[in-house]
Write a protein that holds these residues in place. Structure first.
Motif, mmCIF file in Angstrom:
data_model
loop_
_atom_site.group_PDB
_atom_site.id
_atom_site.type_symbol
_atom_site.label_atom_id
_atom_site.label_comp_id
_atom_site.label_asym_id
_atom_site.label_seq_id
_atom_site.Cartn_x
_atom_site.Cartn_y
_atom_site.Cartn_z
ATOM 1 N N TYR A 1 47.394 58.034 22.760
ATOM 2 C CA TYR A 1 48.342 57.413 23.681
ATOM 3 C C TYR A 1 47.913 55.966 23.919
ATOM 4 C CZ TYR A 1 51.080 61.421 25.235
ATOM 5 O OH TYR A 1 51.947 62.468 25.296
ATOM 6 N N ALA A 2 48.875 55.079 23.971
ATOM 7 C CA ALA A 2 48.629 53.683 24.320
ATOM 8 C C ALA A 2 49.327 53.404 25.645
ATOM 9 C CB ALA A 2 49.167 52.755 23.239
ATOM 10 N N VAL A 3 48.603 52.794 26.555
ATOM 11 C CA VAL A 3 49.180 52.323 27.814
ATOM 12 C C VAL A 3 49.267 50.812 27.688
ATOM 13 C CG1 VAL A 3 48.927 52.219 30.308
ATOM 14 C CG2 VAL A 3 48.158 54.255 29.075
ATOM 15 N N LYS A 4 50.503 50.300 27.580
ATOM 16 C CA LYS A 4 50.735 48.878 27.342
ATOM 17 C C LYS A 4 51.389 48.255 28.570
ATOM 18 C CE LYS A 4 51.661 49.684 22.412
ATOM 19 N NZ LYS A 4 52.586 49.399 21.299
ATOM 20 N N SER B 1 48.178 50.280 18.496
ATOM 21 C CA SER B 1 48.491 49.929 19.877
ATOM 22 C C SER B 1 48.593 48.429 20.143
ATOM 23 C CB SER B 1 47.444 50.531 20.809
ATOM 24 O OG SER B 1 46.162 50.045 20.465
ATOM 25 N N GLU B 2 48.100 47.595 19.258
ATOM 26 C CA GLU B 2 48.075 46.152 19.514
ATOM 27 C C GLU B 2 49.328 45.438 19.015
ATOM 28 O OE1 GLU B 2 45.865 44.485 21.334
ATOM 29 O OE2 GLU B 2 44.813 46.354 21.720
ATOM 30 N N ASP B 3 50.478 46.072 19.091
ATOM 31 C CA ASP B 3 51.706 45.428 18.660
ATOM 32 C C ASP B 3 52.780 45.642 19.704
ATOM 33 O OD1 ASP B 3 52.062 48.116 18.314
ATOM 34 O OD2 ASP B 3 52.848 48.009 16.296
ATOM 35 N N GLY B 4 53.918 45.025 19.480
ATOM 36 C CA GLY B 4 55.052 45.203 20.365
ATOM 37 C C GLY B 4 55.172 44.107 21.406
ATOM 38 N N THR B 5 56.347 44.085 22.021
ATOM 39 C CA THR B 5 56.646 43.157 23.107
ATOM 40 C C THR B 5 57.177 43.958 24.281
ATOM 41 O OG1 THR B 5 58.929 42.815 22.391
ATOM 42 C CG2 THR B 5 57.255 41.343 21.442
ATOM 43 N N SER B 6 57.397 43.290 25.393
ATOM 44 C CA SER B 6 57.925 44.006 26.550
ATOM 45 C C SER B 6 59.339 44.514 26.278
ATOM 46 C CB SER B 6 57.917 43.103 27.776
ATOM 47 O OG SER B 6 58.703 41.951 27.549
ATOM 48 N N ALA B 7 60.100 43.814 25.460
ATOM 49 C CA ALA B 7 61.460 44.246 25.130
ATOM 50 C C ALA B 7 61.466 45.360 24.085
ATOM 51 C CB ALA B 7 62.276 43.062 24.623
ATOM 52 N N ALA B 8 60.488 45.332 23.166
ATOM 53 C CA ALA B 8 60.377 46.347 22.109
ATOM 54 C C ALA B 8 58.908 46.741 21.985
ATOM 55 C CB ALA B 8 60.896 45.790 20.787
ATOM 56 N N PRO B 9 58.479 47.782 22.711
ATOM 57 C CA PRO B 9 57.056 48.134 22.764
ATOM 58 C C PRO B 9 56.436 48.595 21.445
ATOM 59 C CG PRO B 9 58.306 49.392 24.396
ATOM 60 C CD PRO B 9 59.275 48.603 23.603
ATOM 61 N N ALA B 10 57.225 48.892 20.446
ATOM 62 C CA ALA B 10 56.742 49.288 19.113
ATOM 63 C C ALA B 10 55.847 50.516 19.158
ATOM 64 C CB ALA B 10 56.027 48.119 18.423
ATOM 65 N N ASN C 1 52.427 32.723 33.270
ATOM 66 C CA ASN C 1 52.672 31.330 33.652
ATOM 67 C C ASN C 1 54.031 31.140 34.323
ATOM 68 O OD1 ASN C 1 54.358 31.641 31.503
ATOM 69 N ND2 ASN C 1 53.353 30.152 30.182
ATOM 70 N N ARG C 2 54.663 32.243 34.694
ATOM 71 C CA ARG C 2 55.953 32.245 35.400
ATOM 72 C C ARG C 2 57.034 31.473 34.650
ATOM 73 N NH1 ARG C 2 55.111 34.706 40.390
ATOM 74 N NH2 ARG C 2 52.947 34.662 41.010
ATOM 75 N N SER C 3 57.037 31.639 33.335
ATOM 76 C CA SER C 3 58.026 30.969 32.500
ATOM 77 C C SER C 3 59.293 31.810 32.334
ATOM 78 C CB SER C 3 57.430 30.684 31.120
ATOM 79 O OG SER C 3 57.155 31.902 30.452
ATOM 80 N N GLY C 4 59.241 33.059 32.750
ATOM 81 C CA GLY C 4 60.371 33.962 32.580
ATOM 82 C C GLY C 4 60.176 34.918 31.419
ATOM 83 N N ALA C 5 59.164 34.698 30.598
ATOM 84 C CA ALA C 5 58.882 35.577 29.456
ATOM 85 C C ALA C 5 57.569 36.311 29.706
ATOM 86 C CB ALA C 5 58.769 34.754 28.177
ATOM 87 N N SER C 6 57.557 37.607 29.438
ATOM 88 C CA SER C 6 56.324 38.393 29.602
ATOM 89 C C SER C 6 55.388 38.047 28.455
ATOM 90 C CB SER C 6 56.646 39.885 29.625
ATOM 91 O OG SER C 6 57.479 40.174 30.716
ATOM 92 N N ASP C 7 54.515 37.102 28.692
ATOM 93 C CA ASP C 7 53.716 36.557 27.607
ATOM 94 C C ASP C 7 52.300 37.116 27.519
ATOM 95 O OD1 ASP C 7 52.963 35.385 29.966
ATOM 96 O OD2 ASP C 7 52.857 33.352 29.191
ATOM 97 N N GLN C 8 51.850 37.843 28.503
ATOM 98 C CA GLN C 8 50.506 38.422 28.468
ATOM 99 C C GLN C 8 50.605 39.930 28.291
ATOM 100 O OE1 GLN C 8 47.417 36.912 28.601
ATOM 101 N NE2 GLN C 8 48.604 35.064 28.294
ATOM 102 N N ARG C 9 49.626 40.502 27.594
ATOM 103 C CA ARG C 9 49.643 41.945 27.332
ATOM 104 C C ARG C 9 48.249 42.506 27.550
ATOM 105 N NH1 ARG C 9 51.074 43.032 21.574
ATOM 106 N NH2 ARG C 9 48.973 42.324 21.226
#
Length: 161
Positions: free
Chosen positions: A137-140, A120-129, A146-154
């Motif tokens: 089940y993983a709820v991600k 469950s500790e992998d993936g990005t918002s674009a590719a949840p893996a 930091n409002r940079s435009g990239a979803s940087d926190q998980r």
């Protein structure tokens, strides 16, 4: 003759004191800004935690849809299950739609997925893996801290049906 020299010296002392005070106030303002930014970050993490547990609770309540895999990368449903009766699969779609709306409303750039995932500790918002292996089940949830435009926190939580 000594009095003239002392008058100018006092003015220099006041000027130096003003400069030291100004630097101190600038440092205090910087500390305040850092504190506000960290407080906002903690608030977002609290919201993500609450939203992840909300989805986990929705899944636990709808046990039939959970065991049938309707929450595993499930599609949203346009059915209004609060006003109409729905099947467990339709209720799962409604839950996902409501949850996605809450993510977008409460977190900047908030997106999430509920899926079967063995790591469950992998993936990005674009590719949840989500690999679909296992029974966990993983709820991600991802958001832009930091409002940079990239979803940087998980934030990730897991549950077993």
């Amino acid at each position: 003759m000594t009095m003239k020299k002392l008058k100018g010296f006092t003015l220099i002392e006041v000027l130096i004191a003003m400069i030291v005070l100004a630097i101190g106030l600038l440092g205090l303002a910087g500390i305040q800004a850092i504190g506000l930014r960290n407080n906002q970050s903690a608030y977002h993490r609290s919201q993500a935690t609450q939203l992840a547990y909300d989805m986990a609770d929705r899944m636990r309540v709808n046990r039939v849809a959970l065991t049938n895999g309707n929450y595993d990368n499930g599609a949203t449903s346009a059915n209004d299950c609060e006003a109409n009766s729905c099947t467990p699969a339709q209720m799962a779609g409604y839950d996902i739609a409501q949850w996605n709306a809450a993510l977008a409303d409460q977190l900047p750039g908030g997106v999430g997925v509920a899926c079967i995932d063995s790591s469950s500790e992998d993936g990005t918002s674009a590719a949840p893996a989500c690999d679909g292996n296992g029974t966990t089940y993983a709820v991600k949830i991802w958001w832009d801290d930091n409002r940079s435009g990239a979803s940087d926190q998980r934030f990730v939580t897991t549950l077993r049906p």
